[in-house]
Scaffold this active site. Sequence first.
Site, PDB file in Angstrom:
ATOM      1  N   CYS A 109     -21.102-104.731 -19.372  1.00  0.00           N
ATOM      2  CA  CYS A 109     -20.505-104.947 -20.698  1.00  0.00           C
ATOM      3  C   CYS A 109     -21.222-106.064 -21.456  1.00  0.00           C
ATOM      4  O   CYS A 109     -21.457-105.948 -22.656  1.00  0.00           O
ATOM      5  CB  CYS A 109     -19.035-105.348 -20.576  1.00  0.00           C
ATOM      6  SG  CYS A 109     -18.114-104.448 -19.344  1.00  0.00           S
ATOM      7  N   ASP A 110     -21.559-107.154 -20.776  1.00  0.00           N
ATOM      8  CA  ASP A 110     -21.969-108.368 -21.483  1.00  0.00           C
ATOM      9  C   ASP A 110     -23.422-108.792 -21.244  1.00  0.00           C
ATOM     10  O   ASP A 110     -23.904-109.700 -21.917  1.00  0.00           O
ATOM     11  CB  ASP A 110     -21.051-109.542 -21.065  1.00  0.00           C
ATOM     12  CG  ASP A 110     -19.597-109.246 -21.396  1.00  0.00           C
ATOM     13  OD1 ASP A 110     -19.357-108.584 -22.419  1.00  0.00           O
ATOM     14  OD2 ASP A 110     -18.713-109.648 -20.628  1.00  0.00           O
ATOM     15  N   CYS A 160     -18.361-108.615 -15.979  1.00  0.00           N
ATOM     16  CA  CYS A 160     -18.953-107.286 -16.165  1.00  0.00           C
ATOM     17  C   CYS A 160     -20.342-107.379 -16.792  1.00  0.00           C
ATOM     18  O   CYS A 160     -20.475-107.543 -18.007  1.00  0.00           O
ATOM     19  CB  CYS A 160     -18.029-106.450 -17.049  1.00  0.00           C
ATOM     20  SG  CYS A 160     -18.687-104.827 -17.419  1.00  0.00           S
TER      21      CYS A 160
END
Length: 300
Positions: free
Chosen positions: A135-136, A132
Amino acid sequence: MNLENLVIVGSGCAGLTAAIYGARANLSPLVIEGIQPGGQLTTTSHVENFPGFPKGIGGFELMSNMRLQAEQFGTRFLSATVERANLRRKELFCGDVSIRGKAIIIATGASPRLLNIPGEREFFGGKGVSVCATCDGIFFKDREVAVIGGGDSACEEAIFLTHFCSKVYLIHRRDQLRASKIMADRLRANPKIEILWNSVLREICGREKVTSLRLTTEKREWELPCNAVFLAIGHSPNTQIFEGQVECDGEGYIKGEGVRTSLDGIFVAGDCCDCHYRQAITASAMGAMAAITAERYLYE
Ligand code: NAP
């Protein structure tokens, strides 16, 4: 044990749209939200192709709106995961809690596929392996990273990562992208992205964190220095808990006639039964169809 009218398993586009329709039909549906409330779209930064939002909308915002809309009409939510099921009895088990529905809609979605190569598990979650970028990606500001895959997801992830990273390698096992033309064009036009064709990732290397990737092409094996790798190689349906109880295809996608499964009163919608379209809008459409069909089944 609680006997519900309509239980919806999953809270992505399919589940929440089914909830909106079910609630408006006065069924007072219960949504069991699962491990990722809001589903896969909550990890997408920007959704450009959901009708009604000409400027696009954030994935998280879209799903929050759907949840609110479902709640406003009387949907109830259970923050839990179904661990076991007895579909013939229309019974679901979340830990010690057992829930029966007169009708059930399975909308459990799909999960990102992994490569099962050395280093993948060791460096997963904060150490340089991710599924992701939304997300990261931020953790790899000004670093060099790689994305694996050649579909729309891989292109989207790679383009998104260029907002933070100094360089993004897109590593694809073939010499042609699977992605749609618009995504492929955007990818190619991005000066921060380099595509490595016909390349297979064999190992993710590092000590505490990822420092390089071992790649092979037909002719050579080499190491690419990089700080993170984002896997975007497709998804598998989240149907393991229903295995052997309802008809599925070889890959685990639940088979159906429309939204009807092989079991009476059990309906299905979204990515757990659709390996072709897998779009937010198609999942939503199936969710609406499943709720309407469930309503007819209950009032027949
Ligand atoms: P996908 O279209 O199935 O693409 C998966 C990619 O990963 C393919 O290029 C595939 O290679 C590669 N791959 C699969 N297994 C691999 C392995 N073991 N090792 C190396 N590479 C591997 O999946 P997706 O990109 O997640 O897209 C899924 C659906 O969502 C599609 O319908 C897509 O259009 C849609 N989507 C749309 C958008 C958008 O419209 N903005 C964004 C994201 C996703 P091969 O090509 O060689 O098979």
